[in-house]
Write an enzyme that holds these catalytic residues in place. Structure first.
Site, PDB file in Angstrom:
ATOM      1  N   LEU A 192     -12.218   2.696  -6.382  1.00  0.00           N
ATOM      2  CA  LEU A 192     -12.054   1.432  -5.781  1.00  0.00           C
ATOM      3  C   LEU A 192     -10.941   0.709  -6.425  1.00  0.00           C
ATOM      4  O   LEU A 192     -10.106   1.543  -7.581  1.00  0.00           O
ATOM      5  CB  LEU A 192     -13.370   0.303  -5.921  1.00  0.00           C
ATOM      6  CG  LEU A 192     -14.386   0.633  -5.403  1.00  0.00           C
ATOM      7  CD1 LEU A 192     -15.731  -0.222  -5.648  1.00  0.00           C
ATOM      8  CD2 LEU A 192     -14.247   1.006  -3.909  1.00  0.00           C
ATOM      9  N   PRO A 193     -10.462  -0.247  -6.196  1.00  0.00           N
ATOM     10  CA  PRO A 193      -8.855  -0.575  -6.661  1.00  0.00           C
ATOM     11  C   PRO A 193      -8.862  -1.040  -7.927  1.00  0.00           C
ATOM     12  O   PRO A 193      -8.334  -0.529  -8.975  1.00  0.00           O
ATOM     13  CB  PRO A 193      -8.314  -1.713  -5.900  1.00  0.00           C
ATOM     14  CG  PRO A 193      -8.894  -1.247  -4.545  1.00  0.00           C
ATOM     15  CD  PRO A 193     -10.432  -0.863  -4.709  1.00  0.00           C
ATOM     16  N   THR A 245      -9.829   2.984 -11.867  1.00  0.00           N
ATOM     17  CA  THR A 245      -9.224   2.611 -13.095  1.00  0.00           C
ATOM     18  C   THR A 245      -9.560   1.144 -13.264  1.00  0.00           C
ATOM     19  O   THR A 245      -9.028   0.497 -12.648  1.00  0.00           O
ATOM     20  CB  THR A 245      -7.629   2.724 -13.078  1.00  0.00           C
ATOM     21  OG1 THR A 245      -7.391   4.394 -12.892  1.00  0.00           O
ATOM     22  CG2 THR A 245      -6.964   2.463 -14.665  1.00  0.00           C
ATOM     23  N   LYS A 289      -7.408   6.470 -20.031  1.00  0.00           N
ATOM     24  CA  LYS A 289      -6.480   6.427 -19.092  1.00  0.00           C
ATOM     25  C   LYS A 289      -5.269   4.957 -18.923  1.00  0.00           C
ATOM     26  O   LYS A 289      -4.307   5.433 -18.572  1.00  0.00           O
ATOM     27  CB  LYS A 289      -7.453   5.913 -17.831  1.00  0.00           C
ATOM     28  CG  LYS A 289      -6.691   5.574 -16.533  1.00  0.00           C
ATOM     29  CD  LYS A 289      -6.165   6.778 -15.932  1.00  0.00           C
ATOM     30  CE  LYS A 289      -5.293   6.329 -14.598  1.00  0.00           C
ATOM     31  NZ  LYS A 289      -4.432   7.485 -14.248  1.00  0.00           N
ATOM     32  N   LYS A 294      -1.395  -3.443 -12.506  1.00  0.00           N
ATOM     33  CA  LYS A 294      -2.915  -3.765 -13.093  1.00  0.00           C
ATOM     34  C   LYS A 294      -2.957  -2.813 -14.312  1.00  0.00           C
ATOM     35  O   LYS A 294      -3.585  -3.476 -15.480  1.00  0.00           O
ATOM     36  CB  LYS A 294      -3.892  -3.431 -11.978  1.00  0.00           C
ATOM     37  CG  LYS A 294      -5.261  -3.215 -12.156  1.00  0.00           C
ATOM     38  CD  LYS A 294      -5.905  -2.519 -11.258  1.00  0.00           C
ATOM     39  CE  LYS A 294      -5.820  -0.921 -11.685  1.00  0.00           C
ATOM     40  NZ  LYS A 294      -6.670  -0.042 -11.171  1.00  0.00           N
TER      41      LYS A 294
HETATM   42  P1  NAD Z   1      -6.418   2.280  -2.690  1.00  0.00           P
HETATM   43  O1  NAD Z   1      -6.124   0.842  -2.479  1.00  0.00           O
HETATM   44  O2  NAD Z   1      -5.616   3.426  -1.571  1.00  0.00           O
HETATM   45  O3  NAD Z   1      -7.759   2.777  -2.065  1.00  0.00           O
HETATM   46  C1  NAD Z   1      -8.882   1.893  -2.455  1.00  0.00           C
HETATM   47  C2  NAD Z   1      -9.953   1.821  -1.164  1.00  0.00           C
HETATM   48  O4  NAD Z   1     -11.115   1.144  -1.652  1.00  0.00           O
HETATM   49  C3  NAD Z   1      -9.307   1.171  -0.016  1.00  0.00           C
HETATM   50  O5  NAD Z   1      -9.362   2.201   1.107  1.00  0.00           O
HETATM   51  C4  NAD Z   1     -10.035  -0.095   0.275  1.00  0.00           C
HETATM   52  O6  NAD Z   1     -10.509  -0.283   1.441  1.00  0.00           O
HETATM   53  C5  NAD Z   1     -11.571   0.564  -0.618  1.00  0.00           C
HETATM   54  N1  NAD Z   1     -12.454  -0.618  -0.939  1.00  0.00           N
HETATM   55  C6  NAD Z   1     -12.044  -1.641  -1.562  1.00  0.00           C
HETATM   56  N2  NAD Z   1     -13.130  -2.459  -1.816  1.00  0.00           N
HETATM   57  C7  NAD Z   1     -14.384  -1.731  -1.156  1.00  0.00           C
HETATM   58  C8  NAD Z   1     -15.881  -1.913  -1.123  1.00  0.00           C
HETATM   59  N3  NAD Z   1     -16.487  -3.003  -1.548  1.00  0.00           N
HETATM   60  N4  NAD Z   1     -16.364  -1.135  -0.439  1.00  0.00           N
HETATM   61  C9  NAD Z   1     -15.962  -0.007   0.092  1.00  0.00           C
HETATM   62  N5  NAD Z   1     -14.679   0.219  -0.050  1.00  0.00           N
HETATM   63  C10 NAD Z   1     -13.919  -0.635  -0.584  1.00  0.00           C
HETATM   64  O7  NAD Z   1      -6.157   2.873  -3.922  1.00  0.00           O
HETATM   65  P2  NAD Z   1      -6.009   4.406  -4.684  1.00  0.00           P
HETATM   66  O8  NAD Z   1      -4.437   4.410  -4.896  1.00  0.00           O
HETATM   67  O9  NAD Z   1      -6.796   5.115  -3.945  1.00  0.00           O
HETATM   68  O10 NAD Z   1      -6.605   4.245  -6.060  1.00  0.00           O
HETATM   69  C11 NAD Z   1      -7.790   3.981  -6.482  1.00  0.00           C
HETATM   70  C12 NAD Z   1      -7.975   3.879  -7.817  1.00  0.00           C
HETATM   71  O11 NAD Z   1      -7.620   5.159  -8.340  1.00  0.00           O
HETATM   72  C13 NAD Z   1      -7.398   2.656  -8.633  1.00  0.00           C
HETATM   73  O12 NAD Z   1      -8.220   2.212  -9.537  1.00  0.00           O
HETATM   74  C14 NAD Z   1      -6.222   3.296  -9.102  1.00  0.00           C
HETATM   75  O13 NAD Z   1      -5.652   2.639  -9.971  1.00  0.00           O
HETATM   76  C15 NAD Z   1      -6.559   4.496  -9.437  1.00  0.00           C
HETATM   77  N6  NAD Z   1      -5.748   5.858  -9.530  1.00  0.00           N
HETATM   78  C16 NAD Z   1      -4.726   5.927  -8.531  1.00  0.00           C
HETATM   79  C17 NAD Z   1      -3.836   6.842  -8.369  1.00  0.00           C
HETATM   80  C18 NAD Z   1      -2.861   7.200  -7.294  1.00  0.00           C
HETATM   81  O14 NAD Z   1      -2.090   8.029  -7.444  1.00  0.00           O
HETATM   82  N7  NAD Z   1      -2.698   6.510  -6.224  1.00  0.00           N
HETATM   83  C19 NAD Z   1      -4.011   7.802  -9.399  1.00  0.00           C
HETATM   84  C20 NAD Z   1      -4.704   7.761 -10.694  1.00  0.00           C
HETATM   85  C21 NAD Z   1      -5.755   6.534 -10.379  1.00  0.00           C
END
Ligand code: NAD
Length: 304
Positions: free
Chosen positions: A65-66, A96, A171, A246
């Site tokens: 999740l975000p 994260t 992280k 964040k």
């Molecule tokens: P994103 O915003 O693309 O995906 C998050 C998903 O969670 C969305 O599809 C949203 O609809 C869903 N969501 C939110 N609340 C929800 C709930 N209560 N129930 C069900 N679904 C829910 O974000 P992301 O890029 O996939 O990143 C996710 C996590 O990974 C974050 O914490 C980010 O910091 C970390 N991260 C991202 C990357 C990257 O390159 N994108 C790399 C490493 C770590």
């Protein structure tokens, strides 16, 4: 075979879930955005009606999740998801989030007899798709041993960082360093190009010289230097600038709590906040390039 509930199918969660399906695991998936669930249904997953439905009969729960507030809202509280997960199950919380939030979820899970690991990842969307993510794991070593096959289906390097919350601490340190590298690289690219250097030539010289770093290797922020980098696709996909802001905020909170001095991290946070105020929060974090300079009009913005 374990039944897995996978919650959060965004930029990262979707390819991670896909790799679990490819490895033969049985998945129930849930995201607030139903369109992403449907993509996986075609590949053998069950689309759940809600998070509770997803964890029904699952012995493993994975969430991506975000931010902290989403994770706390999902799991905690009298009627939070933890209350609906069978004792003895395994939870891999891969988002994260703040180390303190992770520890709160750990404590609540332990009280219910649920084994939980904080397991944030590094490697970006490319690493998620290729199944080569790095997992930084906080929690009991014995729990990590049980989760190895799951991590291996999604990643390549699996590190035990220490007790509950340690994965998140590692992280936060990593992403602060990544932001500083990205900003420094964007600044240097703009300086060289503004003074007449060819962007690709400069990028290659620095990559092979003492300025070389992960950003120059895999994620150059100048459009057109790397065909597969988000910069060459109008900064779409990848890791959103608002998520980097964040993470930099989490690093500052951590430094505040421990009394550490992190001036580069503080400046990086300020620059990302500025970028967000300019409306770039939903673009990839390499869009920080725009603060320092962009290609000249004669140079195409998004050529491969
Ligand atoms: P994103 O915003 O693309 O995906 C998050 C998903 O969670 C969305 O599809 C949203 O609809 C869903 N969501 C939110 N609340 C929800 C709930 N209560 N129930 C069900 N679904 C829910 O974000 P992301 O890029 O996939 O990143 C996710 C996590 O990974 C974050 O914490 C980010 O910091 C970390 N991260 C991202 C990357 C990257 O390159 N994108 C790399 C490493 C770590």
């Amino acid at each position: 075979m374990n039944k897995i509930a996978f919650i959060g199918l965004g930029h990262m969660g979707l390819p991670m879930a896909r790799n679990l399906l490819k490895a033969g695991f049985e998945l129930s998936v849930y995201d607030l955005l139903h369109s992403t669930m449907q993509e996986l249904v075609g590949e053998g997953a069950r689309a759940a009606n809600d998070a509770r439905d997803a964890v029904h009969q699952a012995s493993v729960v994975i969430s991506m999740l975000p931010a902290s507030r989403h994770v706390e809202a999902l799991y905690l509280g009298d009627d939070g998801l933890l209350a609906h997960i069978t004792a003895g199950s395994l939870v891999l919380e891969c988002s994260t989030i703040a180390p303190q939030s992770a520890q709160a979820v750990h404590r609540a899970a332990a009280e219910l007899g649920i084994e939980l690991l904080d397991a944030p990842v590094s490697g970006g969307t490319a690493g998620a798709a290729a199944g080569t993510l790095t997992f930084m794991v906080g929690g009991e070593a014995s729990t990590l041993a049980k989760a190895q096959s799951l991590f291996q289906a999604m990643g390549k390097n699996i590190f035990h960082a220490g007790p509950a919350g340690s994965g998140q601490l590692a992280k936060v340190c990593n992403n602060q360093l990544l932001a500083v590298q990205m900003i420094g690289t964007a600044e240097a690219m703009a300086l060289g190009v503004a003074n007449g250097l060819d962007a690709r030539t400069l990028a290659e010289i620095m990559r092979q010289s003492s300025g070389g770093n992960w950003v120059l290797e895999r994620y150059n922020p100048w459009p057109g230097v790397m065909e597969n980098a988000p910069a060459s696709h109008a900064y779409s996909g990848g890791f959103m600038a608002e998520l980097m802001a964040k993470d930099l905020g989490l690093a500052q909170e951590t430094a505040q709590a421990s009394g550490n001095s992190t001036p580069m991290g503080a400046l990086a946070l300020q620059l990302y906040r500025l970028l967000l105020r300019q409306g770039h929060g939903q673009e990839d974090f390499s869009v920080i390039q725009r603060l320092f300079g962009e290609p000249r009009p004669s140079e195409p913005d998004d050529s491969p």
